[in-house]
Scaffold this motif. Structure first.
Motif, PDB file in Angstrom:
ATOM      1  N   SER A 167       0.712   1.417   1.034  1.00 47.70           N
ATOM      2  CA  SER A 167       2.113   1.026   0.956  1.00 47.70           C
ATOM      3  C   SER A 167       2.266  -0.383   1.507  1.00 47.70           C
ATOM      4  O   SER A 167       2.750  -0.586   2.609  1.00 47.70           O
ATOM      5  CB  SER A 167       2.977   1.995   1.726  1.00 47.70           C
ATOM      6  OG  SER A 167       2.497   2.102   3.041  1.00 47.70           O
ATOM      7  N   TYR A 168       1.808  -1.358   0.726  1.00 45.05           N
ATOM      8  CA  TYR A 168       1.873  -2.735   1.203  1.00 45.05           C
ATOM      9  C   TYR A 168       3.296  -3.183   1.450  1.00 45.05           C
ATOM     10  O   TYR A 168       3.542  -4.095   2.206  1.00 45.05           O
ATOM     11  CB  TYR A 168       1.214  -3.668   0.186  1.00 45.05           C
ATOM     12  CG  TYR A 168      -0.261  -3.498   0.149  1.00 45.05           C
ATOM     13  CD1 TYR A 168      -0.924  -3.509  -1.057  1.00 45.05           C
ATOM     14  CD2 TYR A 168      -0.986  -3.302   1.304  1.00 45.05           C
ATOM     15  CE1 TYR A 168      -2.288  -3.349  -1.114  1.00 45.05           C
ATOM     16  CE2 TYR A 168      -2.346  -3.134   1.259  1.00 45.05           C
ATOM     17  CZ  TYR A 168      -2.997  -3.157   0.060  1.00 45.05           C
ATOM     18  OH  TYR A 168      -4.341  -3.000   0.016  1.00 45.05           O
ATOM     19  N   THR A 169       4.228  -2.546   0.775  1.00 49.03           N
ATOM     20  CA  THR A 169       5.612  -2.940   0.993  1.00 49.03           C
ATOM     21  C   THR A 169       6.199  -2.144   2.153  1.00 49.03           C
ATOM     22  O   THR A 169       7.362  -2.291   2.472  1.00 49.03           O
ATOM     23  CB  THR A 169       6.449  -2.685  -0.275  1.00 49.03           C
ATOM     24  OG1 THR A 169       6.271  -1.334  -0.638  1.00 49.03           O
ATOM     25  CG2 THR A 169       6.012  -3.572  -1.397  1.00 49.03           C
ATOM     26  N   ILE A 195     -11.269  -7.220 -12.341  1.00 43.37           N
ATOM     27  CA  ILE A 195     -11.975  -5.937 -12.518  1.00 43.37           C
ATOM     28  C   ILE A 195     -12.882  -5.717 -11.313  1.00 43.37           C
ATOM     29  O   ILE A 195     -13.363  -6.668 -10.711  1.00 43.37           O
ATOM     30  CB  ILE A 195     -12.808  -5.870 -13.831  1.00 43.37           C
ATOM     31  CG1 ILE A 195     -13.807  -7.031 -13.915  1.00 43.37           C
ATOM     32  CG2 ILE A 195     -11.902  -5.819 -15.046  1.00 43.37           C
ATOM     33  CD1 ILE A 195     -14.828  -6.894 -15.041  1.00 43.37           C
ATOM     34  N   GLU A 196     -13.092  -4.457 -10.989  1.00 44.83           N
ATOM     35  CA  GLU A 196     -13.858  -4.118  -9.788  1.00 44.83           C
ATOM     36  C   GLU A 196     -14.729  -2.905 -10.092  1.00 44.83           C
ATOM     37  O   GLU A 196     -14.389  -2.061 -10.922  1.00 44.83           O
ATOM     38  CB  GLU A 196     -12.865  -3.790  -8.660  1.00 44.83           C
ATOM     39  CG  GLU A 196     -13.510  -3.333  -7.366  1.00 44.83           C
ATOM     40  CD  GLU A 196     -12.505  -3.240  -6.209  1.00 44.83           C
ATOM     41  OE1 GLU A 196     -11.287  -3.281  -6.455  1.00 44.83           O
ATOM     42  OE2 GLU A 196     -12.962  -3.121  -5.057  1.00 44.83           O
ATOM     43  N   GLN A 197     -15.826  -2.795  -9.377  1.00 41.10           N
ATOM     44  CA  GLN A 197     -16.672  -1.608  -9.451  1.00 41.10           C
ATOM     45  C   GLN A 197     -15.921  -0.485  -8.731  1.00 41.10           C
ATOM     46  O   GLN A 197     -16.124  -0.235  -7.553  1.00 41.10           O
ATOM     47  CB  GLN A 197     -18.018  -1.901  -8.770  1.00 41.10           C
ATOM     48  CG  GLN A 197     -19.198  -1.765  -9.681  1.00 41.10           C
ATOM     49  CD  GLN A 197     -19.585  -3.018 -10.441  1.00 41.10           C
ATOM     50  OE1 GLN A 197     -18.746  -3.889 -10.701  1.00 41.10           O
ATOM     51  NE2 GLN A 197     -20.838  -3.139 -10.814  1.00 41.10           N
ATOM     52  N   GLY A 223     -14.851  -7.576  -6.671  1.00 39.89           N
ATOM     53  CA  GLY A 223     -13.781  -6.849  -5.993  1.00 39.89           C
ATOM     54  C   GLY A 223     -12.827  -7.863  -5.446  1.00 39.89           C
ATOM     55  O   GLY A 223     -13.023  -9.063  -5.654  1.00 39.89           O
ATOM     56  N   GLY A 224     -11.790  -7.351  -4.773  1.00 39.56           N
ATOM     57  CA  GLY A 224     -11.573  -6.067  -4.193  1.00 39.56           C
ATOM     58  C   GLY A 224     -12.489  -5.722  -3.008  1.00 39.56           C
ATOM     59  O   GLY A 224     -13.377  -6.470  -2.601  1.00 39.56           O
ATOM     60  N   CYS A 225     -12.149  -4.583  -2.464  1.00 39.88           N
ATOM     61  CA  CYS A 225     -12.882  -4.091  -1.283  1.00 39.88           C
ATOM     62  C   CYS A 225     -14.380  -3.972  -1.568  1.00 39.88           C
ATOM     63  O   CYS A 225     -15.208  -4.125  -0.668  1.00 39.88           O
ATOM     64  CB  CYS A 225     -12.317  -2.744  -0.844  1.00 39.88           C
ATOM     65  SG  CYS A 225     -10.639  -2.862  -0.219  1.00 39.88           S
ATOM     66  N   ASN A 261     -12.564 -10.809   0.953  1.00 36.05           N
ATOM     67  CA  ASN A 261     -11.412 -10.129   0.354  1.00 36.05           C
ATOM     68  C   ASN A 261     -10.743  -9.276   1.426  1.00 36.05           C
ATOM     69  O   ASN A 261     -11.424  -8.534   2.143  1.00 36.05           O
ATOM     70  CB  ASN A 261     -11.882  -9.214  -0.793  1.00 36.05           C
ATOM     71  CG  ASN A 261     -10.759  -8.312  -1.315  1.00 36.05           C
ATOM     72  OD1 ASN A 261      -9.889  -8.769  -2.052  1.00 36.05           O
ATOM     73  ND2 ASN A 261     -10.769  -7.049  -0.916  1.00 36.05           N
ATOM     74  N   GLU A 262      -9.440  -9.374   1.534  1.00 40.10           N
ATOM     75  CA  GLU A 262      -8.672  -8.547   2.481  1.00 40.10           C
ATOM     76  C   GLU A 262      -9.405  -8.432   3.819  1.00 40.10           C
ATOM     77  O   GLU A 262      -9.656  -7.326   4.326  1.00 40.10           O
ATOM     78  CB  GLU A 262      -8.377  -7.166   1.882  1.00 40.10           C
ATOM     79  CG  GLU A 262      -7.500  -7.265   0.642  1.00 40.10           C
ATOM     80  CD  GLU A 262      -6.862  -5.956   0.180  1.00 40.10           C
ATOM     81  OE1 GLU A 262      -7.213  -4.893   0.714  1.00 40.10           O
ATOM     82  OE2 GLU A 262      -5.995  -6.026  -0.713  1.00 40.10           O
ATOM     83  N   SER A 263      -9.708  -9.559   4.407  1.00 43.88           N
ATOM     84  CA  SER A 263     -10.482  -9.555   5.655  1.00 43.88           C
ATOM     85  C   SER A 263      -9.698  -8.933   6.812  1.00 43.88           C
ATOM     86  O   SER A 263     -10.267  -8.570   7.832  1.00 43.88           O
ATOM     87  CB  SER A 263     -10.908 -10.980   6.004  1.00 43.88           C
ATOM     88  OG  SER A 263     -11.622 -11.516   4.915  1.00 43.88           O
ATOM     89  N   CYS A 322      -6.969   1.258 -14.219  1.00 43.65           N
ATOM     90  CA  CYS A 322      -6.720   1.208 -12.775  1.00 43.65           C
ATOM     91  C   CYS A 322      -5.210   1.168 -12.549  1.00 43.65           C
ATOM     92  O   CYS A 322      -4.426   1.732 -13.312  1.00 43.65           O
ATOM     93  CB  CYS A 322      -7.446  -0.005 -12.190  1.00 43.65           C
ATOM     94  SG  CYS A 322      -7.670   0.089 -10.397  1.00 43.65           S
ATOM     95  N   LEU A 323      -4.795   0.508 -11.465  1.00 42.96           N
ATOM     96  CA  LEU A 323      -3.385   0.281 -11.191  1.00 42.96           C
ATOM     97  C   LEU A 323      -2.871  -0.606 -12.316  1.00 42.96           C
ATOM     98  O   LEU A 323      -3.634  -1.018 -13.150  1.00 42.96           O
ATOM     99  CB  LEU A 323      -3.272  -0.426  -9.827  1.00 42.96           C
ATOM    100  CG  LEU A 323      -4.096   0.241  -8.718  1.00 42.96           C
ATOM    101  CD1 LEU A 323      -4.295  -0.700  -7.554  1.00 42.96           C
ATOM    102  CD2 LEU A 323      -3.431   1.519  -8.273  1.00 42.96           C
ATOM    103  N   HIS A 324      -1.676  -0.925 -12.359  1.00 47.51           N
ATOM    104  CA  HIS A 324      -1.023  -1.834 -13.311  1.00 47.51           C
ATOM    105  C   HIS A 324      -1.907  -2.418 -14.447  1.00 47.51           C
ATOM    106  O   HIS A 324      -2.012  -3.646 -14.617  1.00 47.51           O
ATOM    107  CB  HIS A 324      -0.429  -2.990 -12.507  1.00 47.51           C
ATOM    108  CG  HIS A 324       0.868  -3.475 -13.090  1.00 47.51           C
ATOM    109  ND1 HIS A 324       2.076  -2.899 -12.797  1.00 47.51           N
ATOM    110  CD2 HIS A 324       1.140  -4.454 -13.983  1.00 47.51           C
ATOM    111  CE1 HIS A 324       3.026  -3.499 -13.455  1.00 47.51           C
ATOM    112  NE2 HIS A 324       2.491  -4.453 -14.200  1.00 47.51           N
TER     113      HIS A 324
HETATM  114  O1  AHR Z   1      -7.188  -2.999  -6.488  1.00 48.19           O
HETATM  115  C1  AHR Z   1      -7.623  -1.959  -5.666  1.00 48.19           C
HETATM  116  C2  AHR Z   1      -7.868  -2.412  -4.241  1.00 48.19           C
HETATM  117  O2  AHR Z   1      -6.676  -2.819  -3.650  1.00 48.19           O
HETATM  118  C3  AHR Z   1      -8.775  -3.595  -4.054  1.00 48.19           C
HETATM  119  O3  AHR Z   1     -10.100  -3.261  -4.042  1.00 48.19           O
HETATM  120  C4  AHR Z   1      -8.381  -4.103  -2.706  1.00 48.19           C
HETATM  121  O4  AHR Z   1      -8.581  -5.485  -2.564  1.00 48.19           O
HETATM  122  C5  AHR Z   1      -6.947  -3.654  -2.559  1.00 48.19           C
HETATM  123  O5  AHR Z   1      -6.783  -2.934  -1.402  1.00 48.19           O
END
Ligand code: AHR
Length: 571
Positions: free
Chosen positions: A465-467, A67-69, A112-114, A225-227, A408-410
């Motif tokens: 589009s990570y893929t 979970i993320e803010q 997070g997440g970002c 995260n995602e550096s 959120c997503l999925h």
């Molecule tokens: O889950 C949403 C975002 O997706 C996250 O904050 C980040 O880590 C990724 O880009």
């Protein structure tokens, strides 16, 4: 297990199991998927299970959460406030707690997440009225009403363990150490490697003053995260240097083994992983690195949005999503191999701490619920395919966190004010529970593959589009799944992704006699079906109708577009 045993041929295996393959004629009795349904008339597929060939223990943590803010995830999804009319426990939505308990969520990742790489954990401490309001990542105003203590209470109420991510983009290493100290220092105690007495103003005392005398004992720590992106736009070498600096010393306390997780690639970017590990190895100091974080999202096929549509998709987009989701298997193998390539850090396991389908706008539950999206039966199939991949690679995957648990997503849950529903993905998590902690065993699936009709089509481009850099998988497995053993109980999970074909399948369990079988199936009349606040049970699992096993063999029909779990008791 000797190599000779491992290569036991299918023919030999089937003989041993006394199977007369492809001679059984059965009719499909199952419902459709929104596309014309063809009746199965013969054995279409085979599953050969080899209980004597263990792969590894399935870490219960692969069923973990995030979970993320962000948008409506925390504010409304998780946090409704103590004075809310919505049923809550100390401000935390009761329905969220109950659903997470029902699936025995093992670990919850936050903040997070970002968001994590801009978040000052101190902002969320102390009297709510005194907490600062900040302009935060995702261009939101952050009230800080939900902070560290509220998160820990969420974990406590669920009965799960916390996984925190530290800010290494904007905060100095000292903040990271102090974050750990605040969480883990025993009341009135000091680090085990220090001779100094506890000072009255120590962080443990501050934590006690904020309502938690007992330490939180947090083991899992994300070092950024995602550096490569929102976490600092770093190169692999820059990240490795940051990781070394932030983890060269960490406050350790008796009874808590810290498990630092390094930032891994964007999707299948193996170059990132190789260079991070190479660079870490260039300094000979021993370091603790428990896991490598992997983020792999599956964008929908482009329609009017680059990431496709959660609800409106045709046959091509259905197969395309599942085929590209299946790339997860390659991601897991590639990155584990990249870790092994560099000695010294090769105890690290994969932590797939963000995964799921990511669609374009259009199905948000409200304008402020950024990234919230609907989840259909198609997403349940993607969930099954993904969890089965993790289980088939049980020795490689130490944890996985679906992104994200609610709104959120999925997501497994959707909530808006007093309305709440679980999604089809929730049911898959529940159905797969018997696998947790079991021993994954080898299972071979043979079924005709499905050509991805969009394999030559445009590759998704756009925000997430990570893929996008991957060639979409040309073929989707016609049937896939995984098997695990606990004592004499064998659990098999199977995804049939066909929109129109039920697959009558011969299942053979090597060297065993099946004494009983029961099962559960998640299937719907239409693959676009989903649960919403008005129809929370539109997609719901039911008992599977299972035939009589004979010796080590069972013939079972997997409905089109379905997820099934079968539990066999073996003699
Ligand atoms: O889950 C949403 C975002 O997706 C996250 O904050 C980040 O880590 C990724 O880009």
């Amino acid at each position: 297990m000797t190599p000779a045993n491992r290569t036991l041929s299918r023919r030999r295996f089937l003989q041993d199991a006394a199977v007369a393959a492809s001679t059984v004629t059965l009719a499909s009795t199952v419902s459709g998927s929104g596309f014309a349904q063809a009746a199965a008339t013969a054995v279409d597929a085979h599953i050969d299970i080899l209980p004597a060939e263990p792969i590894g223990t399935i870490a219960p943590e692969i069923y973990s959460h995030f979970i993320e803010q962000l948008g409506g995830v925390v504010y409304d999804g998780v946090w409704v406030g103590e004075t809310s009319k919505i049923a809550n426990h100390k401000g935390i939505r009761q329905a969220f707690i109950d659903a997470m308990k029902e699936i025995e969520a093992p670990v919850l990742r936050w903040p997070g997440g970002c968001f994590a790489d801009t978040y000052d954990w101190r902002d969320g401490l102390g009297a709510a009225s005194k907490r600062p309001n900040r302009t935060a990542f995702w261009d939101q105003q952050e009230s800080n009403r939900y902070g560290l203590h509220e998160f820990m209470e969420t974990c406590r109420a669920i009965g799960c363990r916390p996984y925190l991510a530290g800010d290494i983009r904007s905060a100095p290493a000292k903040d990271f150490y102090q974050f750990i100290e605040y969480c883990n220092a025993p009341a009135g105690d000091v680090p085990s490697n220090s001779a100094a007495p506890a000072a009255p103003d120590s962080l443990a005392v501050e934590r006690a003053a904020n309502g938690s005398p007992e330490p939180f004992n947090v083991e899992y720590w994300g070092v950024g995260n995602e550096s490569w992106g929102c976490g600092g736009n770093m190169t692999p070498e820059e990240y490795a240097a940051a990781f070394r600096r932030y983890t060269a010393w960490l406050p350790n306390y008796k009874g808590v083994k810290l498990k630092p997780v390094a930032v891994g690639p964007n999707g299948d970017d193996v170059d990132w992983t190789r260079r991070v590990f190479k660079s870490l190895g260039e300094n000979p100091e021993k370091r603790d690195l428990w896991g490598l974080s992997i983020h792999y999202y599956t964008s929908g096929s482009p329609t009017k949005f680059a990431e496709g549509d959660a609800l409106n998709f045709d046959e091509g987009a259905h197969y395309d999503l599942l085929a590209r989701g299946s790339i997860m298997e390659r991601v897991v193998k590639d990155h584990f191999a990249a870790i092994q390539q560099y000695g010294g850090q090769n105890q690290a396991r994969l932590v797939v701490d963000e995964w799921g389908a990511w669609y374009g706008k259009g199905t948000e539950i409200g304008p402020t619920y950024q990234f919230s999206q609907q989840s259909t039966m198609r997403d349940a199939l993607l969930s099954g395919i993904t969890l089965d991949i993790f289980q088939r690679h049980a020795e490689k995957v130490g944890m996985a966190n679906v992104a994200q648990s609610i709104n959120c997503l999925h997501s497994l849950m959707l909530a808006k004010e007093d309305k709440f529903t679980v999604t089809p993905t929730f049911h898959v998590f529940k159905m797969y529970m018997p696998h947790k902690g079991g021993t994954a065993v080898r299972a071979e699936f043979s079924a005709q593959g499905i050509r991805n009709p969009l394999a030559n089509g445009p590759i998704p481009v756009g925000g997430n589009s990570y893929t996008g850099s991957l060639e979409p998988e040309r073929m989707l497995a016609g049937l896939s799944g995984s098997a695990s053993m606990k004592g004499k109980t064998l659990t098999l999970s199977v995804v049939n992704p066909h929109l129109t074909r039920a697959l009558t399948t011969e299942i053979a369990v090597g060297g065993a006699t099946i004494t009983s079988v029961k099962g559960t199936v998640l299937v719907s009349r239409n693959v676009h079906d989903h649960n919403d606040f008005e129809h929370p049970k539109a997609v719901y699992p039911v008992a599977a109708s299972v035939g009589q096993a004979s010796g080590g063999r069972l013939v079972h029909t997997f409905p089109a577009a379905s997820v099934t779990t079968l539990q066999f008791e073996l003699a």
